[in-house]
Scaffold this motif. Structure first.
Motif, short mmCIF file in Angstrom:
data_model
loop_
_atom_site.label_atom_id
_atom_site.label_comp_id
_atom_site.label_asym_id
_atom_site.label_seq_id
_atom_site.Cartn_x
_atom_site.Cartn_y
_atom_site.Cartn_z
N ILE A 164 0.84 -1.21 0.00
CA ILE A 164 0.00 0.00 0.00
C ILE A 164 0.87 1.26 0.00
CG2 ILE A 164 -2.01 -1.06 1.08
CD1 ILE A 164 -1.07 0.07 3.77
N ASP A 165 2.20 1.06 0.13
CA ASP A 165 3.09 2.22 0.06
C ASP A 165 4.38 1.88 -0.70
OD1 ASP A 165 4.53 0.88 2.25
OD2 ASP A 165 3.01 1.73 3.57
N ASP A 166 5.44 1.51 0.01
CA ASP A 166 6.73 1.29 -0.66
C ASP A 166 6.94 -0.16 -1.05
OD1 ASP A 166 7.14 3.94 -0.07
OD2 ASP A 166 8.20 3.53 1.80
N ALA A 167 7.82 -0.36 -2.01
CA ALA A 167 8.18 -1.71 -2.43
C ALA A 167 9.27 -2.26 -1.52
CB ALA A 167 8.67 -1.69 -3.87
N VAL A 168 9.38 -3.59 -1.50
CA VAL A 168 10.34 -4.23 -0.60
C VAL A 168 11.79 -3.90 -0.98
CG1 VAL A 168 10.30 -6.42 -1.90
CG2 VAL A 168 10.99 -6.41 0.49
N GLY A 169 12.08 -3.78 -2.28
CA GLY A 169 13.43 -3.45 -2.71
C GLY A 169 13.85 -2.08 -2.22
N GLU A 170 12.86 -1.18 -2.19
CA GLU A 170 13.11 0.17 -1.70
C GLU A 170 13.41 0.14 -0.20
OE1 GLU A 170 10.78 4.40 -1.59
OE2 GLU A 170 9.90 2.80 -2.80
N LYS A 207 0.82 -3.52 10.67
CA LYS A 207 -0.47 -4.22 10.69
C LYS A 207 -1.30 -3.74 9.50
CE LYS A 207 -0.68 -5.14 15.66
NZ LYS A 207 0.79 -5.18 15.76
N VAL A 208 -1.38 -4.60 8.49
CA VAL A 208 -2.21 -4.30 7.31
C VAL A 208 -3.02 -5.55 6.97
CG1 VAL A 208 -0.83 -2.45 6.27
CG2 VAL A 208 -0.20 -4.82 5.84
N ASP A 210 -4.54 -9.02 5.25
CA ASP A 210 -3.96 -10.37 5.11
C ASP A 210 -2.95 -10.52 3.99
OD1 ASP A 210 -5.06 -11.62 7.17
OD2 ASP A 210 -6.27 -13.05 6.02
N LEU A 211 -3.26 -9.89 2.84
CA LEU A 211 -2.42 -10.06 1.65
C LEU A 211 -1.77 -8.74 1.23
CD1 LEU A 211 -4.79 -12.45 -0.36
CD2 LEU A 211 -2.81 -13.09 1.00
N GLU A 212 -1.84 -7.75 2.10
CA GLU A 212 -1.24 -6.45 1.77
C GLU A 212 0.12 -6.31 2.45
OE1 GLU A 212 -5.03 -3.49 1.08
OE2 GLU A 212 -4.28 -3.74 3.10
N PHE A 213 0.93 -5.43 1.87
CA PHE A 213 2.26 -5.15 2.43
C PHE A 213 2.35 -3.66 2.74
CE2 PHE A 213 2.64 -8.66 -0.52
CZ PHE A 213 3.46 -9.58 0.14
N SER A 214 3.20 -3.33 3.70
CA SER A 214 3.51 -1.92 3.96
C SER A 214 4.94 -1.88 4.50
CB SER A 214 2.55 -1.34 4.99
OG SER A 214 3.06 -0.12 5.46
N PHE A 215 5.75 -1.03 3.89
CA PHE A 215 7.16 -0.97 4.33
C PHE A 215 7.59 0.42 4.78
CE2 PHE A 215 7.11 -4.78 1.64
CZ PHE A 215 7.68 -5.70 2.54
N SER A 216 6.72 1.44 4.59
CA SER A 216 7.17 2.80 4.94
C SER A 216 7.36 2.94 6.45
CB SER A 216 6.21 3.85 4.39
OG SER A 216 4.99 3.81 5.09
N GLY A 217 6.46 2.34 7.24
CA GLY A 217 6.58 2.42 8.70
C GLY A 217 7.83 1.72 9.20
N LEU A 218 8.16 0.60 8.56
CA LEU A 218 9.35 -0.15 8.95
C LEU A 218 10.62 0.68 8.71
CD1 LEU A 218 10.65 -2.82 9.92
CD2 LEU A 218 10.68 -3.56 7.53
N THR A 251 13.28 -9.35 9.55
CA THR A 251 11.94 -8.74 9.66
C THR A 251 11.25 -8.69 8.30
OG1 THR A 251 12.82 -7.36 11.45
CG2 THR A 251 10.68 -6.73 10.55
N ILE A 252 11.99 -8.24 7.28
CA ILE A 252 11.41 -8.12 5.93
C ILE A 252 10.99 -9.49 5.40
CG2 ILE A 252 11.91 -7.53 3.53
CD1 ILE A 252 13.60 -5.16 4.58
N ILE A 253 11.85 -10.49 5.55
CA ILE A 253 11.55 -11.82 5.02
C ILE A 253 10.38 -12.46 5.79
CG2 ILE A 253 12.46 -14.14 4.48
CD1 ILE A 253 13.76 -11.80 2.81
N GLU A 254 10.32 -12.21 7.10
CA GLU A 254 9.19 -12.70 7.91
C GLU A 254 7.87 -12.15 7.36
OE1 GLU A 254 8.63 -14.56 11.19
OE2 GLU A 254 10.19 -15.50 9.98
N ILE A 255 7.87 -10.85 7.01
CA ILE A 255 6.66 -10.22 6.45
C ILE A 255 6.28 -10.93 5.15
CG2 ILE A 255 5.72 -8.11 5.39
CD1 ILE A 255 7.57 -6.51 7.40
N LEU A 256 7.25 -11.11 4.26
CA LEU A 256 6.98 -11.73 2.95
C LEU A 256 6.43 -13.16 3.13
CD1 LEU A 256 10.14 -10.64 0.88
CD2 LEU A 256 7.87 -9.58 0.86
#
Length: 342
Positions: A164-170, A207-208, A210-218, A251-256
């Motif tokens: 819903i915001d940034d990509a994981v590579g970013e 917290k987003v 079930d199938l959404e991602f969010s990386f800006s907060g991280l 943390t990132i891989i756990e999210i994925l």
């Protein structure tokens, strides 16, 4: 069935790599990539410089790909090129070159969606490679995209969830920048993470859906964490670099992985593929292989050279479209924004 050889030239110019590849009946004969070193000193891709470098690279790269394939341009059956998504200036170089060449040789022109091509790289025929059966679920992870896609056939795809915001590579690259690592930092975080303790510093997961991602907060959490620690100890990064990288990566891989588990639960599909630049990450590869043992998934992990932007994936997508007689009109235009379903 005819045993005629079908030669497709693929041209990829969506970002900062100029690439050309020749595929014959689904097998790669050549895959030439010219990287642009110039962006490293700016800490990111500069669009104007990228398109200029593409103009310098495209003729020698295409020529090299054709020569390496052991054919001449007159053997080609069609030209496939990246229509989007990507940087507009970069895409225009590849698009106009592909059009001119197809017109000059009087052969079909085939436009390819860059994100679909990342997924279709799994259909390149190579010894020992596993080709996923339909339907399968693919996690596409790159500097610009993070999506879970359901693939019903080569060109029927549905986005189940996305960032819903940034990509994981970013997230990887920005975290690396916070740590003072050079661009592109993602591969360095991966390298150092292997020497550190992944549970040294816990970061909260967003917290987003079930199938959404969010990386800006991280990213923000990592920034504040580093600032706070550096106040107390100016050498904090230097002394803890491996542990910090390991903790960020964990943390990132756990999210994925948790989102992939949700996708399997929602769809009942246990054939899981990854695609895109971040699928070169060693930890996601390791975790997917473990998922085969623990959860009974069958996983499909692309070869390293097909994870980053390359023309072999454009050529295989072009080949599959060619078999369907799915050609482009010469009036086709590059599009900076394009969904995987378009």
């Amino acid at each position: 069935m005819s045993t005629k050889n079908i030669y497709i030239l693929g041209i990829e110019s969506s970002c900062d790599d100029t690439s050309a590849s020749v595929i014959c009946n689904g097998k790669v004969l050549s895959n030439v990539v010219a990287n642009q070193e110039i962006h490293a000193k700016y800490g990111g891709v500069v669009p104007e410089l990228a398109s200029r470098a593409h103009q310098q690279n495209i003729v020698p790269v295409v020529q090299q790909a054709i020569e390496q394939a052991g054919i001449t341009k007159h053997d080609l059956n069609a030209i496939a090129f990246t229509r989007g998504p990507g940087l507009m200036g970069s895409l225009l170089v590849g698009t106009s070159f592909a059009k001119s060449l197809a017109l000059g040789l009087n052969i079909p022109l085939i436009d390819v969606n860059h994100m679909q091509a990342h997924i279709l790289a799994h259909f390149i025929e190579e010894e020992g490679s596993k080709i996923p059966p339909f339907p399968f679920v693919c996690l596409t992870i790159s500097g610009g995209h993070t999506q879970i896609v359901k693939i019903t056939n080569h060109f029927e795809m549905e986005i189940l969830g996305e960032t819903i915001d940034d990509a994981v590579g970013e997230a990887f690259d920005k975290s690396a920048k916070i740590l003072g690592l050079p661009y592109p930092g993602g591969p360095l975080v991966d390298k150092y993470a292997q020497l550190g303790n992944p549970k040294a510093f816990p970061f909260t997961k967003p917290k987003v859906g079930d199938l959404e991602f969010s990386f800006s907060g991280l990213k923000t959490a990592i920034l504040y964490f580093i600032r706070k620690q550096e106040k107390e100890n100016p050498d904090f990064i230097k002394e803890n670099l491996y542990d910090i990288c390991a903790s960020i990566q964990y943390t990132i891989i756990e999210i994925l992985m948790s989102k992939l588990k949700n996708a399997v639960k929602h769809t009942g599909i246990k054939h899981i593929a990854i695609a895109g630049g971040v699928s070169a990450n060693s930890e996601i590869r390791k975790r997917l292989q473990l998922a085969e043992k623990h959860w009974g998934w069958t996983t499909y992990i692309p070869k390293f050279e097909y994870t980053t932007d390359n023309a072999a994936m454009i050529a295989i997508a072009g080949y599959l479209k060619y078999l369907n007689n799915d050609y482009s009109d010469i009036s086709v235009t590059a599009q900076a924004r394009l969904k995987v379903t378009e």
